[in-house]
Structure formats: C-alpha cells, structure tokens
Design a protein around this motif. Structure first.
Motif, PDB file in Angstrom:
ATOM      1  N   ILE A 123      69.688  56.211   8.492  1.00 38.62           N
ATOM      2  CA  ILE A 123      68.528  56.861   8.693  1.00 38.62           C
ATOM      3  C   ILE A 123      67.827  56.227   9.952  1.00 38.62           C
ATOM      4  CG2 ILE A 123      67.747  57.224   6.283  1.00 38.62           C
ATOM      5  CD1 ILE A 123      66.798  54.503   6.160  1.00 38.62           C
ATOM      6  N   PHE A 124      68.142  54.949  10.362  1.00 38.91           N
ATOM      7  CA  PHE A 124      67.437  54.545  11.672  1.00 38.91           C
ATOM      8  C   PHE A 124      68.281  54.987  12.871  1.00 38.91           C
ATOM      9  CE2 PHE A 124      66.390  51.255   8.345  1.00 38.91           C
ATOM     10  CZ  PHE A 124      64.856  51.603   8.051  1.00 38.91           C
ATOM     11  N   ARG A 125      69.302  56.049  12.677  1.00 38.71           N
ATOM     12  CA  ARG A 125      69.734  56.448  13.742  1.00 38.71           C
ATOM     13  C   ARG A 125      70.394  55.225  14.689  1.00 38.71           C
ATOM     14  NH1 ARG A 125      65.690  59.921  14.680  1.00 38.71           N
ATOM     15  NH2 ARG A 125      65.647  61.670  13.565  1.00 38.71           N
ATOM     16  N   GLU A 126      71.348  54.487  13.940  1.00 40.56           N
ATOM     17  CA  GLU A 126      71.799  53.323  14.453  1.00 40.56           C
ATOM     18  C   GLU A 126      72.306  53.414  15.880  1.00 40.56           C
ATOM     19  OE1 GLU A 126      74.647  51.243  12.343  1.00 40.56           O
ATOM     20  OE2 GLU A 126      74.792  49.456  13.392  1.00 40.56           O
ATOM     21  N   LYS A 127      71.889  52.653  16.824  1.00 39.24           N
ATOM     22  CA  LYS A 127      72.122  52.701  18.149  1.00 39.24           C
ATOM     23  C   LYS A 127      72.692  50.956  18.407  1.00 39.24           C
ATOM     24  CE  LYS A 127      69.551  55.708  20.234  1.00 39.24           C
ATOM     25  NZ  LYS A 127      68.127  55.864  21.203  1.00 39.24           N
ATOM     26  N   VAL A 128      73.534  50.767  19.055  1.00 35.12           N
ATOM     27  CA  VAL A 128      73.783  49.347  19.545  1.00 35.12           C
ATOM     28  C   VAL A 128      73.431  49.299  20.954  1.00 35.12           C
ATOM     29  CG1 VAL A 128      75.413  47.628  19.400  1.00 35.12           C
ATOM     30  CG2 VAL A 128      75.346  49.272  17.527  1.00 35.12           C
ATOM     31  N   TYR A 129      72.634  48.237  21.177  1.00 34.07           N
ATOM     32  CA  TYR A 129      72.526  47.903  22.741  1.00 34.07           C
ATOM     33  C   TYR A 129      73.044  46.574  22.778  1.00 34.07           C
ATOM     34  CZ  TYR A 129      67.961  50.729  22.266  1.00 34.07           C
ATOM     35  OH  TYR A 129      67.287  51.801  21.852  1.00 34.07           O
ATOM     36  N   SER A 130      73.991  46.566  24.027  1.00 37.02           N
ATOM     37  CA  SER A 130      74.466  45.377  24.413  1.00 37.02           C
ATOM     38  C   SER A 130      73.820  44.794  25.477  1.00 37.02           C
ATOM     39  CB  SER A 130      76.097  45.817  24.680  1.00 37.02           C
ATOM     40  OG  SER A 130      75.894  46.670  25.931  1.00 37.02           O
ATOM     41  N   THR A 138      70.047  48.593  16.410  1.00 33.88           N
ATOM     42  CA  THR A 138      68.457  48.926  16.243  1.00 33.88           C
ATOM     43  C   THR A 138      68.091  48.501  14.922  1.00 33.88           C
ATOM     44  OG1 THR A 138      69.453  51.052  15.837  1.00 33.88           O
ATOM     45  CG2 THR A 138      68.176  50.756  18.000  1.00 33.88           C
ATOM     46  N   GLN A 139      68.937  48.554  13.987  1.00 36.14           N
ATOM     47  CA  GLN A 139      68.355  48.390  12.728  1.00 36.14           C
ATOM     48  C   GLN A 139      67.920  46.912  12.285  1.00 36.14           C
ATOM     49  OE1 GLN A 139      72.162  48.527  10.610  1.00 36.14           O
ATOM     50  NE2 GLN A 139      71.701  50.947  10.261  1.00 36.14           N
ATOM     51  N   TYR A 140      68.423  45.947  13.239  1.00 31.00           N
ATOM     52  CA  TYR A 140      67.853  44.656  13.177  1.00 31.00           C
ATOM     53  C   TYR A 140      66.451  44.559  13.872  1.00 31.00           C
ATOM     54  CZ  TYR A 140      72.848  42.951  12.361  1.00 31.00           C
ATOM     55  OH  TYR A 140      73.913  42.535  12.090  1.00 31.00           O
ATOM     56  N   ILE A 209      72.037  47.809   6.247  1.00 33.79           N
ATOM     57  CA  ILE A 209      72.869  46.837   6.936  1.00 33.79           C
ATOM     58  C   ILE A 209      73.902  46.331   5.924  1.00 33.79           C
ATOM     59  CG2 ILE A 209      72.870  44.539   7.553  1.00 33.79           C
ATOM     60  CD1 ILE A 209      69.894  44.608   8.286  1.00 33.79           C
ATOM     61  N   TYR A 210      73.617  46.536   4.474  1.00 36.16           N
ATOM     62  CA  TYR A 210      74.752  46.333   3.642  1.00 36.16           C
ATOM     63  C   TYR A 210      74.925  47.453   2.809  1.00 36.16           C
ATOM     64  CZ  TYR A 210      74.784  41.383   4.798  1.00 36.16           C
ATOM     65  OH  TYR A 210      74.814  40.112   5.455  1.00 36.16           O
ATOM     66  N   PHE A 211      75.624  47.234   1.609  1.00 31.54           N
ATOM     67  CA  PHE A 211      75.743  48.366   0.876  1.00 31.54           C
ATOM     68  C   PHE A 211      74.630  48.203  -0.189  1.00 31.54           C
ATOM     69  CE2 PHE A 211      79.806  48.543   2.734  1.00 31.54           C
ATOM     70  CZ  PHE A 211      80.075  49.970   2.593  1.00 31.54           C
ATOM     71  N   PHE A 212      74.169  49.498  -1.084  1.00 30.28           N
ATOM     72  CA  PHE A 212      73.338  49.149  -2.050  1.00 30.28           C
ATOM     73  C   PHE A 212      74.464  49.049  -3.503  1.00 30.28           C
ATOM     74  CE2 PHE A 212      72.549  51.637  -5.902  1.00 30.28           C
ATOM     75  CZ  PHE A 212      71.331  50.746  -6.456  1.00 30.28           C
ATOM     76  N   SER A 213      74.068  48.043  -4.126  1.00 33.60           N
ATOM     77  CA  SER A 213      74.826  48.012  -5.393  1.00 33.60           C
ATOM     78  C   SER A 213      74.066  47.426  -6.521  1.00 33.60           C
ATOM     79  CB  SER A 213      75.966  47.198  -5.223  1.00 33.60           C
ATOM     80  OG  SER A 213      76.349  45.879  -6.057  1.00 33.60           O
ATOM     81  N   PHE A 214      74.270  47.663  -7.569  1.00 30.58           N
ATOM     82  CA  PHE A 214      73.335  47.454  -8.816  1.00 30.58           C
ATOM     83  C   PHE A 214      73.176  45.968  -8.988  1.00 30.58           C
ATOM     84  CE2 PHE A 214      77.248  47.566 -11.154  1.00 30.58           C
ATOM     85  CZ  PHE A 214      77.145  46.577 -11.983  1.00 30.58           C
ATOM     86  N   ASP A 215      74.310  45.246  -8.838  1.00 30.58           N
ATOM     87  CA  ASP A 215      74.144  43.801  -8.963  1.00 30.58           C
ATOM     88  C   ASP A 215      73.856  42.760  -7.992  1.00 30.58           C
ATOM     89  OD1 ASP A 215      76.431  44.069  -7.347  1.00 30.58           O
ATOM     90  OD2 ASP A 215      77.972  43.203  -8.833  1.00 30.58           O
TER      91      ASP A 215
END
Lengths: 286, 327
Positions: A123-130, A138-140, A209-215
């Motif tokens: 969703i955040f159209r991930e781009k990575v700046y170096s 970009t998520q960070y 960033i991670y996965f969604f999981s119920f636990d």
C-alpha cells in the motif's frame, strides 16, 4: 558500520510502533491506574482490519484509515460498555484478568476468520532509498512520520483541550474530578477510544513491515508494555522513547549478540530497568 | 453441634472413598483430566499462598512449573536418576529460581512486580525454546520415564492417579499447615499492614522471599509430576498462557481460601478440557468466563460461604430425619 546503521534504522521504525501500542497502556494507566492486557490484541485487530480494508481497495487510500479507525473506536466503546465500564473501579488484578479475557476473545474471533499469516498488499508503494550502503525503505519514513504526528496530537489533546485537561484531572483524583462536575464514566470511554486508536494505528503501520497473523497480539502487547515501563508509564513522550530504545536494542542485540535470543532481550531490559529505576527513564517517583 | 460434626465427618468420609474408587467410576479421558486437575492444584495452592497471603501477584508461575518439569526430565534422562530423587531436586531447583526472581522483585510492588514476573517467564520460555543443547529446543523432550515403586511401574492413568492423589493431598495438608503456622500469620500481617508488621519486628523481606520460594517449590513439584505423567514436554506447555491460567485459577479461588482454590482448580481444569468439544469457540468461552467472572465474582468463589453450604446440606439431612421421626 553499515550493519549498525541498518539495525538502528530498522529498530527505530519497529520501536516507534512499540511506542504507539505502548501509548495505549499509558493512556489507560494514567487515567484509571489499571493495565489493559488486551491492548496488544487491539493492535492485532487493527492490523487485521487494515489488512481487510487495503486488500479490498487494492491501493493506498485515506478512506481505509478513517474507516478502520472508526471501527477501532466502536470496538473500544463496545468493550467498555460490556466489560471495562463495570470494573474500572475494581482492583488492578481483577481488571487485568478481565482484560486478558477480552484479549482472548478478540484473538479467537480473528483466528476464526483468518487463521493464516497474511502479507499486506503493497500500500505504501514501497521504494527503497539508498544512502551509501544503507537502505531506507519508504515504509520506515511513513511509520516515523505518522507516529510523530500522533504523539504531537496527543500531547496537544492532553494539555490544550478541555477534554484532555478533564482526563488529567480524573487521573489526579477521580472523586474530586467527579465532584467538580467532570463526567468520569465519559472520560473512561474517551481513554479507551484513544488507546484503541493508537493501538490500531500501530497495527496498520506494522502490516507492511511484517506479516499479519492472529497471534501477534500478545507478544507485541507485552513488549509494548515493557517499552512503556522502560520509558516511564506516566509520560507520553517517555513511552515513545521507551519504545524506540526497546526496538533499537532488540535489533542491535539480534545482530550483534544472538538472533535466537532476540525476543529475550526486551524482557531482560525490562527486568534490569525495574531493578534500577522502576518508574522508568522519564518517570517521577510518586 | 455434635450431630452436625458427625454429619460433616460422614461427608468427608464419603469424599475420601469417592477419591479412592474414582478411577473405576470414570472413563479414561475424565481420569486424565482429573490427574491434570491434581497437578494444577499443587501449583495453584503455591500461587495462592503468594497471592492471597503475601499479596504478591505472579504471572510467571509457568516458568517454575516448566523449570521443575525440565529439571526432572533431564535429571532422569541424562543423569539416570530415579524419579524419587529427581522430584525433590526439581522442587529445589525451582525454589532456587524462585529466590532468583524474588530478590529483584523485593524492590518493586503491584504493577511492576507483575511485569517482572512476566519478563522472567518470557525469558525462561525463550531459553527453553532456544537452548537446544540442553532442552532440545522446539523438538521438546520425549521418552521421560514413568515413576516406579519397587518394580511397579506407574505407567497408566489409573496408577498415576494415586500418585497425584497422594501428592495433591500432601500439598493441601502442607498448605493448610503453613497458612495456620507463624509463617502464614506473619505473611497476612505483612499483606494487611506492611509498616505495622515491620514495627512489631517481622522481617518482611525474609518472609516475602520465603513465600516466593515455597510457592516456586510447589510449582516445581507440580512440573515434575506433569513431565513424568505425559512423558513428553515441549516449551509451549509452559508459555505465558499457562501462567495466566494458573493465576486465573488462584484468583477465581478467592484470596486466602484453600477450599475455594481447590474448587476453582477443579472447575476450571474441567472447563478448559471440556470446552474442547466447542472446537474453535473454546477459547472464546474461556475468555468470556474470565471477563464475566471478574464482573460478577471479583473476589473469587472462595467468598461464597462454603461452610454455610455444608450447613444447608446438613440441615437438609436433619430436617429429613426429624420429619421421619415425626411421622
């Protein structure tokens, strides 16, 4: 050096999310002197609702945020109406156990709907700046920006608005506040709605960033709670800083000490902090 | 008065006989659940001492339970010690761990104490999971030997039932003695008025640590009994949820009430097992039990006057005999 900076940046983002979830603990504890052990599960439910919303929309949309946050507020109102409203005056152990019960109910309802871990759509159209050899996603940046904005809003709410001042009055002396014409049960609802919203925000932000999981709720909840105590559970900025300290230490420990015992670092830090200064870095002795 | 006492004796005798012939009355599965209830009772009695008598809340008892289980399993498997030596050693090791947790806990109280115990339990659980060299990590430990008495192997639930029965009765007796002894009185004094207790010369530090140690020994013994019954242990048998379940049993039992704790352990162990029929809904049922229980019985079921219930039963019997006399 690159590894160090990379771990710092990752830790900063995860730490900010711990801080957001921890704010939920802080807000409830400040106004009612009880611990809401379901806060981690609120975070998980928020992450789940965000997952559903963004999967349906298939693109970034502010509307999804608004809908999910409204839903989170509704859930808070329902839980206060059914459970918390009846026992917030009870001793803290009674409240803690009831909130663990509420958490178990939330976790298992989500588990019935979605039993497998799922990845968020991009969703955040991930781009990575170096920058040199360091990669910044970009998520960070999103995570840090939204967290800072929320903290600022909360500080303004607590110190500038009438409602926020009323809530602080309730946390000082509930009976006196009540005598002075503050509707205490109304502030209980507000406190839970705010804590639910910040927890849900944390849940949506951690999704990409991670996965969604119920636990994922309970462990994150415990770590966030540790963060709140490390920073000082009575202070809003302290809580956020506690979260960041925890996130960064955990990441650095995972890189330099042992990735297997990464999860233990948070709790070792917690026990150390409790032994040295139980009120937290920014806490004042009461 | 004398008559009612003899009726109470009859009730106790009835319960005693029932406990002795229980394996022949109930099916395999129910017996299995009852054995778990007995093991849980030992752990929760210890936790009840800590909670009700010294006012220290622990959400970390699964750690002591797990330490007891792992210690006992490793001592029998790796060192080849017999069960009867491994069991007390498991208690001692869990007690030492209790001292380790009790000393940092002295500085903190209430909320912070809860957090310290959670942190401790999480660390112990993570170590069980990750220290593969010692604990075999996520694979767990298999083939833990069943206890033997002479040449007699306690390898079936029916046989193990009597072992657990003996130990849980022993635990009940010991706890009743401890509670009524000088230790129990001093602990209650510390809980009710710590400053006042200090001023009359009670060494509060010593007794708080003592309560922690007694309680962790009980948990360690429970863990050892568990390990040698199921013969397979895994770190997830001792995770934070297990701690929560123990705490819930102790709280539902009510503070300072041994009959209350016993009843709560039996009801909640049965509930946890029999909710399995509900499948996915089981944990929701458990969550509802916790939330609603705290709203309607915040003081636990120990506050329901058991003596008054027994009195009612006694009166029922008496009125019956009197009625028969009249007619």
């Amino acid at each position: 050096m690159e590894v160090l900076l990379q771990a710092l940046i990752g830790g900063l983002a995860v730490g900010a999310i711990y801080g957001l979830v921890a704010l939920g603990f802080t807000i409830i504890y400040r106004s009612l002197y009880v611990i809401n052990f379901a806060q981690g599960h609120v975070f998980m439910v928020g992450s789940f609702m965000g997952f559903v919303g963004f999967s349906l929309m298939r693109r970034f949309s502010v509307a999804v945020f608004i809908f999910v946050l409204i839903a989170a507020a509704m859930i808070a109102i329902v839980t206060v109406f059914l459970v918390y409203g009846k026992i917030h005056r009870a001793d803290h152990l009674t409240f803690a156990i009831a909130s663990i019960g509420v958490g178990i109910i939330m976790e298992n309802i989500v588990r019935m709907i979605c039993p497998d871990p799922r990845a968020y759509p991009d969703i955040f159209r991930e781009k990575v700046y170096s920058v040199g050899d360091i990669f910044i996603s970009t998520q960070y940046i999103w995570v840090l920006a939204i967290t800072l904005a929320l903290i600022t809003m909360l500080q303004l709410f607590f110190y500038k608005t009438k409602m926020g001042k009323a809530m602080r009055a309730v946390s000082e002396d509930r009976d006196m506040a009540s005598l002075l014409g503050i509707n205490v049960s109304y502030t209980v609802y507000i406190a839970f709605v705010i804590s639910s919203i910040v927890g849900t925000m944390g849940g949506i932000l951690i999704g990409p960033i991670y996965f969604f999981s119920f636990d994922m709720g309970f462990m994150t909840g415990l770590k966030a709670f540790s963060a709140a105590i490390i920073g000082g559970i009575m202070s809003v900025p302290g809580t956020l800083i506690g979260g960041i300290i925890l996130g960064v230490t955990e990441n650095l420990g995972g890189v330099y000490v042992s990735s297997e015992f990464k999860d233990a670092i948070a709790f070792a830090l917690l026990i150390l902090m409790l032994m040295v200064k139980p009120t937290g870095i920014f806490g004042k002795a009461k | 008065m004398k008559k009612s006492k003899s009726t109470a004796n009859i009730i106790y005798a009835f319960i005693g006989v029932l406990l002795l012939i229980l394996p022949f009355l109930c099916g395999y599965y129910l017996l299995h659940v009852i054995i778990f209830a007995g093991i849980n009772l030992i752990v929760v009695l210890g936790l009840g001492l800590l909670l009700g008598f010294s006012g220290q809340v622990s959400i970390g008892h699964a750690a002591f339970y797990g330490i007891g289980a792992y210690a006992s399993a490793l001592l029998t498997l790796k060192l080849g010690l017999p069960f009867w030596i491994a069991l007390p050693l498991a208690g001692v090791i869990a007690g030492l761990a209790g001292i380790m947790l009790a000393i940092p806990s002295l500085k903190v109280s209430m909320l912070y104490l809860v957090m310290t115990t959670i942190g401790f339990a999480m660390i112990v659980w993570i170590v069980m999971f990750r220290w593969s060299g010692l604990t075999n990590g996520p694979n767990g430990i298999i083939g833990i030997p069943s206890p033997t008495i002479g040449g007699f192997v306690l390898d079936s639930p029916t046989k193990y039932y009597y072992l657990v029965l003996v130990f849980s009765l022993l635990a009940l007796w010991l706890m009743t003695r401890i509670v009524r002894s000088a230790i129990g009185l001093r602990l209650m004094a510390i809980f009710d008025q710590e400053e006042a207790a200090k001023s009359v010369g009670v060494n509060t530090t010593y007794f708080k640590v003592l309560a922690f140690v007694i309680s962790s020994i009980f948990a360690g013994i429970g863990g050892s009994l568990y390990a040698h019954y199921v013969t397979f242990i895994h770190p997830d048998n001792f995770n934070i949820w297990v701690s929560v379940i123990f705490l819930v049993m102790a709280v539902f039992g009510g503070q300072r009430s041994i009959p209350g704790i016993t009843t709560a352990v039996i009801i909640l162990t049965l509930a946890t097992e029999y909710f399995r029929v509900l499948g996915e809904y089981r944990m929701i049922g458990y969550g509802l039990l916790l939330a609603l229980g705290m709203i309607y019985f915040p003081e636990g079921i120990g506050t329901i006057k058991w003596s008054s219930i027994i009195n009612i039963i006694i009166r029922l019997f008496h009125s019956k005999t009197q009625n028969t006399l009249k007619t």
